[in-house]
Design a protein around this motif. Structure first.
Motif, short mmCIF file in Angstrom:
data_model
loop_
_atom_site.label_atom_id
_atom_site.label_comp_id
_atom_site.label_asym_id
_atom_site.label_seq_id
_atom_site.Cartn_x
_atom_site.Cartn_y
_atom_site.Cartn_z
N UNK A 225 -53.34 47.41 56.31
CA UNK A 225 -52.60 47.19 54.76
C UNK A 225 -52.19 45.90 54.79
N UNK A 226 -51.20 45.53 55.79
CA UNK A 226 -50.51 44.26 56.00
C UNK A 226 -51.37 43.19 56.24
N UNK A 227 -52.53 43.29 57.04
CA UNK A 227 -53.63 42.13 57.13
C UNK A 227 -54.16 42.02 55.68
N UNK A 228 -54.34 42.99 54.77
CA UNK A 228 -55.25 42.70 53.49
C UNK A 228 -53.94 42.14 52.55
N UNK A 229 -52.69 42.64 52.89
CA UNK A 229 -51.70 41.95 51.89
C UNK A 229 -51.59 40.39 52.33
N UNK A 230 -51.80 40.14 53.48
CA UNK A 230 -51.57 38.71 53.92
C UNK A 230 -52.74 37.73 53.13
N UNK A 231 -53.84 38.42 53.08
CA UNK A 231 -55.30 37.75 52.88
C UNK A 231 -54.99 37.60 51.35
N UNK A 232 -54.25 38.56 50.49
CA UNK A 232 -54.02 38.49 49.02
C UNK A 232 -52.93 37.52 48.63
N UNK A 233 -51.93 37.29 49.59
CA UNK A 233 -50.66 36.67 49.25
C UNK A 233 -50.95 35.09 49.52
N UNK A 234 -51.94 34.80 50.59
CA UNK A 234 -52.15 33.55 51.12
C UNK A 234 -52.46 32.44 50.00
N UNK A 235 -53.00 32.52 49.04
CA UNK A 235 -53.13 31.84 47.95
C UNK A 235 -51.93 31.18 47.22
N UNK A 236 -51.00 32.27 47.25
CA UNK A 236 -49.73 32.13 46.42
C UNK A 236 -48.60 31.77 47.24
N UNK A 237 -48.59 31.94 48.56
CA UNK A 237 -47.39 32.08 49.48
C UNK A 237 -47.60 31.13 50.74
N UNK A 238 -46.74 30.08 50.90
CA UNK A 238 -46.80 29.29 52.08
C UNK A 238 -45.94 29.69 53.36
N UNK A 239 -45.03 30.70 53.28
CA UNK A 239 -44.46 31.18 54.39
C UNK A 239 -44.07 32.71 54.04
N UNK A 240 -44.20 33.38 55.06
CA UNK A 240 -43.53 34.91 55.22
C UNK A 240 -42.60 34.97 56.47
N UNK A 241 -41.38 35.04 56.29
CA UNK A 241 -40.58 35.30 57.50
C UNK A 241 -40.11 36.75 57.29
N UNK A 242 -40.59 37.53 58.28
CA UNK A 242 -39.93 38.86 58.30
C UNK A 242 -39.23 39.03 59.38
N UNK A 243 -37.92 39.41 59.17
CA UNK A 243 -36.60 39.34 60.05
C UNK A 243 -36.50 41.00 60.56
N UNK A 244 -36.14 41.12 61.96
CA UNK A 244 -35.61 42.19 62.44
C UNK A 244 -34.17 42.46 62.18
N UNK A 245 -34.00 43.68 61.38
CA UNK A 245 -32.84 43.85 61.15
C UNK A 245 -32.16 44.94 61.91
N UNK A 246 -31.02 44.49 62.76
CA UNK A 246 -30.36 45.23 63.46
C UNK A 246 -29.22 46.24 62.81
N UNK A 247 -28.65 46.00 61.59
CA UNK A 247 -27.76 46.80 61.25
C UNK A 247 -27.72 46.54 59.58
N UNK A 248 -27.63 47.72 58.56
CA UNK A 248 -27.58 47.28 57.40
C UNK A 248 -26.03 48.15 56.94
N UNK A 249 -25.06 47.44 56.64
CA UNK A 249 -23.72 48.14 56.51
C UNK A 249 -23.32 48.25 55.17
N UNK A 250 -23.05 49.32 54.53
CA UNK A 250 -22.68 49.30 53.38
C UNK A 250 -21.07 49.69 52.93
N UNK A 251 -20.56 48.73 52.33
CA UNK A 251 -18.87 48.76 52.36
C UNK A 251 -18.49 49.36 50.84
N UNK A 252 -19.42 48.86 49.73
CA UNK A 252 -18.97 49.38 48.53
C UNK A 252 -20.41 50.12 47.98
N UNK A 253 -20.19 51.24 47.63
CA UNK A 253 -21.30 51.80 47.00
C UNK A 253 -21.08 52.79 45.54
N UNK A 254 -21.76 52.47 44.66
CA UNK A 254 -21.56 53.02 43.22
C UNK A 254 -20.24 52.68 42.87
#
Length: 263
Positions: A225-254
């Motif tokens: 699926x990601x391989x196909x997405x890459x091929x579909x995005x390539x004509x429109x996108x020059x860079x895709x940076x996918x970061x490893x997230x170590x933590x997602x901390x929520x301090x305010x909610x609703x």
């Protein structure tokens, strides 16, 4: 075919952050978590405030793709992202005094900060998981459009094609997208902190992906699926940076400041 997931359209923006290099990185990340978070959390009109802490080692999770920059350059590698969501269009005006305090405190922790904002209510949060089911692993993906691709067409690509394709994989436990207006330093021109952002290094959209666990995340990025997405995005996108997230901390909610941040 499964029904498209329900989506919300919050008033959200992102501030990309680089911690100071004259002290240990973890010192800066800890200061951002506390006490800097307290200044931001106290801003009137916030619907949500979340800190996205990115792993120190982040070469890039997106698979190599011909014609796309998928390796994250070490000299521009982001340390974290502040996700700020307002309750209404008037909320930023209510929080100006508190924002000035945040401006003054930035020098204590950051060396560079960049605000990315999109058209009002252009962000999308998709309900791709059962209530209460939190991701065990995340990736934050930034996309840079090709110069010949127009901004409106690119935003349509992200919300009309990329997001539904990602939701359709059935493996995500979180899916949030943001599309950005042309970057403008004056929107976040804080003192004593760098805001250099050369045109060839700017981003035009972000996608937050949540998974059950690290194994599910690894399988996703190795999938057809990601391989196909890459091929579909390539004509429109020059860079895709996918970061490893170590933590997602929520301090305010609703609209409520949490007594302790939620992971």
């Amino acid at each position: 075919m499964s029904a498209a997931p329900h989506k919300r359209k919050p008033l959200a923006s992102s501030i990309l952050l680089w911690v100071r290099a004259d002290q240990p990185r973890q010192t800066g990340m800890d200061y951002w978590r506390d006490p800097h978070s307290g200044i931001i959390s106290a801003t009137p009109g916030l619907e949500e405030y979340r800190q996205i802490h990115l792993a120190e080692r982040n070469p890039g999770l997106w698979p190599d793709t011909r014609g796309l920059e998928t390796a994250i350059p070490a000299d521009r590698r982001i340390d974290g992202v502040a996700e700020v969501t307002f309750g209404s269009l008037l909320s930023p005006l209510r929080g100006r005094a508190q924002t000035r305090l945040a401006f003054k405190d930035e020098i204590n922790v950051f060396r560079r900060t960049l605000l990315y904002a999109g058209p009002p209510y252009s962000a999308r949060w998709y309900d791709v998981a059962e209530p209460g089911r939190r991701p065990g692993a995340r990736a934050l993906v930034y996309l840079r459009r090709r110069p010949e691709v127009g901004g409106r067409a690119f935003r349509k690509l992200v919300t009309g094609e990329l997001a539904p394709a990602l939701a359709g994989t059935g493996v995500l436990r979180e899916l949030r997208t943001q599309t950005f207006l042309p970057w403008n330093e004056k929107l976040w021109d804080t003192p004593d902190v760098a805001h250099d952002n050369p045109s060839g290094q700017r981003f035009h959209a972000s996608v937050m992906l949540g998974f059950d666990d690290l194994a599910a995340r690894a399988a996703f990025f190795a999938s057809r699926e990601v391989e196909r997405l890459s091929s579909a995005l390539a004509p429109h996108v020059s860079a895709i940076h996918a970061y490893d997230v170590s933590a997602a901390l929520t301090f305010v909610s609703r609209g409520v400041i949490l007594p302790h941040y939620r992971q």
